[in-house]
Design an enzyme around this catalytic site. Structure first.
Site, mmCIF file in Angstrom:
data_model
loop_
_atom_site.group_PDB
_atom_site.id
_atom_site.type_symbol
_atom_site.label_atom_id
_atom_site.label_comp_id
_atom_site.label_asym_id
_atom_site.label_seq_id
_atom_site.Cartn_x
_atom_site.Cartn_y
_atom_site.Cartn_z
ATOM 1 N N HIS A 1 55.107 42.472 31.289
ATOM 2 C CA HIS A 1 54.322 41.618 32.191
ATOM 3 C C HIS A 1 55.249 40.949 33.205
ATOM 4 O O HIS A 1 56.331 40.466 32.875
ATOM 5 C CB HIS A 1 53.479 40.607 31.420
ATOM 6 C CG HIS A 1 54.208 39.516 30.709
ATOM 7 N ND1 HIS A 1 54.568 38.329 31.339
ATOM 8 C CD2 HIS A 1 54.619 39.402 29.430
ATOM 9 C CE1 HIS A 1 55.174 37.539 30.461
ATOM 10 N NE2 HIS A 1 55.212 38.165 29.297
ATOM 11 N N ASP B 1 61.451 35.844 30.269
ATOM 12 C CA ASP B 1 60.094 36.098 29.786
ATOM 13 C C ASP B 1 59.159 36.180 30.988
ATOM 14 O O ASP B 1 58.700 35.149 31.478
ATOM 15 C CB ASP B 1 59.682 34.977 28.832
ATOM 16 C CG ASP B 1 58.303 35.152 28.235
ATOM 17 O OD1 ASP B 1 57.701 36.225 28.419
ATOM 18 O OD2 ASP B 1 57.822 34.205 27.594
ATOM 19 N N GLU C 1 49.913 37.687 31.718
ATOM 20 C CA GLU C 1 50.063 37.658 30.256
ATOM 21 C C GLU C 1 50.089 36.227 29.751
ATOM 22 O O GLU C 1 49.486 35.905 28.724
ATOM 23 C CB GLU C 1 51.353 38.390 29.855
ATOM 24 C CG GLU C 1 51.514 38.599 28.349
ATOM 25 C CD GLU C 1 52.290 37.485 27.651
ATOM 26 O OE1 GLU C 1 52.425 37.542 26.418
ATOM 27 O OE2 GLU C 1 52.770 36.544 28.327
ATOM 28 N N GLU C 2 50.801 35.367 30.467
ATOM 29 C CA GLU C 2 50.965 33.988 30.014
ATOM 30 C C GLU C 2 49.639 33.228 30.022
ATOM 31 O O GLU C 2 49.502 32.213 29.327
ATOM 32 C CB GLU C 2 51.987 33.263 30.898
ATOM 33 C CG GLU C 2 53.375 33.871 30.912
ATOM 34 C CD GLU C 2 54.114 33.764 29.594
ATOM 35 O OE1 GLU C 2 53.583 33.127 28.656
ATOM 36 O OE2 GLU C 2 55.218 34.317 29.480
ATOM 37 N N ASP D 1 58.615 43.002 25.677
ATOM 38 C CA ASP D 1 58.572 41.560 25.932
ATOM 39 C C ASP D 1 59.795 40.937 25.272
ATOM 40 O O ASP D 1 60.591 41.634 24.629
ATOM 41 C CB ASP D 1 57.276 40.956 25.370
ATOM 42 C CG ASP D 1 56.800 39.725 26.138
ATOM 43 O OD1 ASP D 1 57.658 38.934 26.571
ATOM 44 O OD2 ASP D 1 55.580 39.529 26.281
ATOM 45 N N HIS E 1 60.478 29.959 27.004
ATOM 46 C CA HIS E 1 59.624 29.042 27.758
ATOM 47 C C HIS E 1 60.406 27.812 28.231
ATOM 48 O O HIS E 1 59.887 26.692 28.219
ATOM 49 C CB HIS E 1 58.388 28.635 26.950
ATOM 50 C CG HIS E 1 57.333 29.701 26.911
ATOM 51 N ND1 HIS E 1 56.005 29.424 26.672
ATOM 52 C CD2 HIS E 1 57.403 31.036 27.107
ATOM 53 C CE1 HIS E 1 55.315 30.552 26.704
ATOM 54 N NE2 HIS E 1 56.152 31.542 26.967
#
Length: 356
Positions: free
Chosen positions: A65, A177, A211-212, A234, A321
């Site tokens: 993603h 990410d 995706e998030e 991922d 994150h």
């Protein structure tokens, strides 16, 4: 890693692409993969696809993603301070004092997330994580009118943090990410383009959106592509840091190779095949238990079209994150090697079904 591949990685990481606002990052990805693909397409929402050997079979989807976490302007007060909401799973505890970029329609505005100096805080407040509505962005203006000349409600915001190289071939960046997933999909295409005569399968490399926010892009992509096999790339949590314990979080280490996820969405036949390929190619891999869900796009892809054999392949990532996610470049380089080797081995006679 060759210079062109490293430059591509840096460009992906440096290009702001919060969920719902991925266009700039998708353009970077398309520009790179167009050199190796037979054709490139995109859909209505900006998922992008690069095809190789489309007449072959079975059809393999390799996807990451392209979106990242971010913020979205939700209110502008009379003094020009900007209030915001989170895009994706934003850790509010990391926001105070960050430098940010507000991506307006015509220009990007530098700003900072302000906070009350520690001298002025009540003792109990120092222990609290602020709610979003108590945080604000200062872009250096004095009135609402000045602010609205630059930004509007709905504009996205990203943390202002470029990638840096650390020791031992490790990199820290804002959006590992999951730019590493889209990078790996593109690099798989590049590696296979060097020698395509032994490729029986049809490959679709994809950079998906949102995706998030809820695995939205991958849901669209799996329905559109109709793959026979899906390899979802991922990040996964590296647990080799002081706060983590192996008994609680498992053991995943930087520098020990990509991580094959087992359980839930991960197809058992496909997982074993990937483990075998890694052993034959001398590529170190780690294993991770996910008995309920993977937390990746694999969780939606495997449900499409009556069930698509799918596996989630992770890159160890410290401090997920956050603006300082840390990865190992040797781990990253091993990802497309593993994916390309798997694709080369797949033939029309291969069956990826659970035998009852």
């Amino acid at each position: 890693m060759n210079d062109a591949s490293l430059d591509f990685l840096r460009q992906l990481l440096d290009t702001p692409s919060p969920s719902g606002f991925e266009t700039r990052g998708q353009r970077v990805w398309v520009d790179y993969v167009s050199r190796f693909a037979d054709k490139v397409e995109s859909d209505a929402y900006g998922n992008t696809f690069a095809f190789m050997n489309p007449a072959g079979g079975p059809k393999i989807l390799v996807a990451g993603h392209g979106d990242e976490l971010g913020l979205m302007i939700s209110y502008i007060d009379s003094n020009g301070f900007l209030f915001f909401k989170g895009i994706g799973g934003v850790d509010r505890g990391l926001l105070r004092g960050q430098r940010v970029v507000v991506h307006g329609r015509k220009t990007a505005s530098k700003g900072v997330i302000g906070h009350l100096a520690i001298h002025m805080q009540e003792p109990d407040d120092r222990k609290k994580v602020p709610e979003f509505h108590n945080l604000f962005i200062d872009i250096g203006v004095s009135t609402k009118e000045e602010a609205e000349a630059l930004v509007r409600v709905g504009d996205p915001v990203t943390i202002d943090a470029s990638p840096i190289l650390l020791g031992n071939r490790r990199m820290a960046a804002r959006a590992c990410d999951n730019r590493i997933g889209t990078w790996a999909a593109a690099e798989t295409l590049r590696l296979l383009s060097i020698e395509t005569t032994d490729l029986h399968a049809s490959l679709v490399a994809a950079s998906t959106i949102q995706e998030e926010n809820g695995l939205y892009g991958a849901t669209m992509a799996a329905y559109r592509v109709k793959p026979d096999i899906a390899l979802i790339v991922d990040v996964t949590h590296a647990t080799d840091i002081p706060p983590c314990t192996a008994t609680k979080h498992g053991s995943v280490k930087l520098g020990q190779g990509p991580v094959i996820s087992l359980g839930s969405a991960n197809h058992p036949v496909l997982c074993e095949r990937l483990i075998d390929v890694a052993a034959r190619e001398g590529i170190p891999v780690q294993l991770e238990a996910n008995p309920r869900f993977t937390g990746t796009d694999a969780d939606t892809v495997f449900l499409q079209r009556g069930g698509i054999p799918t596996v989630s392949i992770g890159l160890p990532n410290r401090y997920m994150h956050s603006p300082v996610e840390v990865i190992d470049l040797d781990d990253l380089e091993a990802l497309p090697r593993l994916l390309a080797a798997f694709c080369r081995e797949v033939t029309e006679d291969d069956k990826f079904s659970v035998v009852i």
